[in-house]
Design a protein around this motif. Structure first.
Motif, PDB file in Angstrom:
ATOM      1  N   GLY A 132      24.531  66.700  33.634  1.00 18.80           N
ATOM      2  CA  GLY A 132      24.541  65.804  34.784  1.00 18.80           C
ATOM      3  C   GLY A 132      24.975  66.497  36.071  1.00 18.80           C
ATOM      4  N   THR A 135      21.827  68.320  37.474  1.00 22.49           N
ATOM      5  CA  THR A 135      20.768  67.447  38.000  1.00 22.49           C
ATOM      6  C   THR A 135      21.107  66.947  39.398  1.00 22.49           C
ATOM      7  OG1 THR A 135      21.725  65.436  36.998  1.00 22.49           O
ATOM      8  CG2 THR A 135      20.151  66.706  35.670  1.00 22.49           C
ATOM      9  N   LEU A 254      14.929  67.224  32.812  1.00 21.72           N
ATOM     10  CA  LEU A 254      15.594  66.177  33.585  1.00 21.72           C
ATOM     11  C   LEU A 254      15.254  66.305  35.063  1.00 21.72           C
ATOM     12  CD1 LEU A 254      19.117  66.133  31.880  1.00 21.72           C
ATOM     13  CD2 LEU A 254      16.936  65.166  31.104  1.00 21.72           C
ATOM     14  N   PHE A 284      23.574  61.526  33.204  1.00 21.47           N
ATOM     15  CA  PHE A 284      22.212  61.389  33.699  1.00 21.47           C
ATOM     16  C   PHE A 284      21.616  60.031  33.346  1.00 21.47           C
ATOM     17  CE2 PHE A 284      17.592  62.421  33.795  1.00 21.47           C
ATOM     18  CZ  PHE A 284      17.524  62.779  35.125  1.00 21.47           C
TER      19      PHE A 284
END
Length: 339
Positions: A132, A135, A254, A284
């Motif tokens: 996460g 991203t 992602l 995410f």
């Protein structure tokens, strides 16, 4: 091949095709990597193309950024994803921004490989899932395979890409997918030898999700190890639901995200479950839930559900309670399907 063999094959293929591809990291040379992902590469390509580095993650990535700016395609390995944090400044402030900051004069075509996730009794400093974080960084791509075939094809595509890529390898399935209970320790699983993987060059394009299993009742979004956890759970719980026609989507990358595939699936099923191993807050899955709500609100027949790791430091002694498994996934599905 299992996933380790497929990753090794991808680097072998790309080093043979492109003399600018360089493999570097802690113990990647003579030893072949802590998980043996680089085994045999130094013997084949020499110590100038496959070489060990000091234990300094900021140095590994800093050198890789410089190499990429001058025309090489480095593939640095960070031995465990938990160790990547000292290199964040180089990744965020240098690699991610270089092409934009130089108006395209320089690029940063580096592919940072790193094992991530739990399930091998690695404890707090060898088991985290920090995808996460990456991203959120504009200019970096984030890739997570779930099968040996995808691992090789996605790694080749990442190495060929002109932007920096974080390539997280779910080590819980390094030696093949597992059957049976995904909420029990690995010693109770029966290992599968892997999957069919072509020996030569092929690529799996970034930004393309895969429909692992088509269905009409609910869309389940997942990636990495969780693809196998979800598939096993649906097989196990199907009779309890009188047959569960779930559409399982493996995101594979992602960033870039295949939002079109997600949107089409959720509009068809009207229900969405998101499953990932990382902690819940800021994971995410929160971004996925928002995107689904924005694009599919009038098609939803139930609130979006998430099954994730808990908001705690990685619980070494309780990791099998921490992982999403059949019990928590089943509870979420019952909430989604109660109407």
């Amino acid at each position: 091949m299992n996933m380790i063999q497929a990753i090794n094959s991808a680097m072998d293929v790309m080093m043979a095709r492109d003399p600018n591809v360089i493999v570097m990291g802690e113990d990647v040379g003579y030893f072949g990597g802590v998980f043996r992902a680089t085994a045999g590469l130094q013997a084949k390509y020499g110590k100038t193309r496959v070489f060990d580095t000091p234990i300094t993650e900021i140095g590994i990535i800093g050198v890789a950024v410089g190499m990429g700016a001058y025309g090489l395609r480095p593939v640095p390995e960070i031995q465990f994803a938990d160790y990547i944090y000292p290199a964040l400044d180089q990744l965020v402030s240098e690699a991610a921004r270089l092409r934009y900051r130089s108006a395209g004069e320089f690029i940063s075509p580096i592919t940072v490989r790193s094992p991530f996730g739990g399930g091998i009794f690695g404890g707090q400093t060898h088991s985290q899932s920090p995808e996460g974080i990456f991203t959120h960084i504009s200019g970096i791509k984030t890739v997570i395979p779930s099968t040996p075939y995808d691992a090789k094809g996605l790694l080749i595509a990442s190495i060929e890409d002109n932007d920096p890529t974080i390539f997280f390898e779910p080590k819980r399935i390094y030696n093949g997918p597992f059957h049976g209970h995904y909420d029990r320790p690995a010693k109770t699983w029966a290992a599968h030898p892997g999957g069919e993987v072509p020996a030569g060059y092929y690529r799996v394009d970034l930004g393309k999700a895969a429909v692992v299993r088509p269905g009409n009742d609910v869309t389940i979004l997942c990636y990495g190890t969780m693809v196998h956890v979800v598939t096993s759970t649906i097989d196990e719980l199907g009779p309890e639901f009188g047959g569960l026609d779930a559409e399982i989507i493996d995101l594979r990358t992602l960033v870039p995200l295949d939002i079109e595939a997600i949107e089409a699936s959720v509009k068809k099923t009207g229900r969405c479950l998101i499953v990932h191993e990382a902690t819940r807050t800021g994971g995410f899955g929160a971004e996925l839930a928002t995107l689904v709500q924005e694009r599919c609100f009038y098609h939803l027949e139930a609130p979006i559900e998430r099954v994730t790791g808990f908001d705690t430091p990685y619980p070494h002694s309780l990791e099998w309670a921490y992982f999403p498994g059949p019990v928590r996934i089943g509870t979420a599905l019952k909430k989604l399907l109660k109407d």
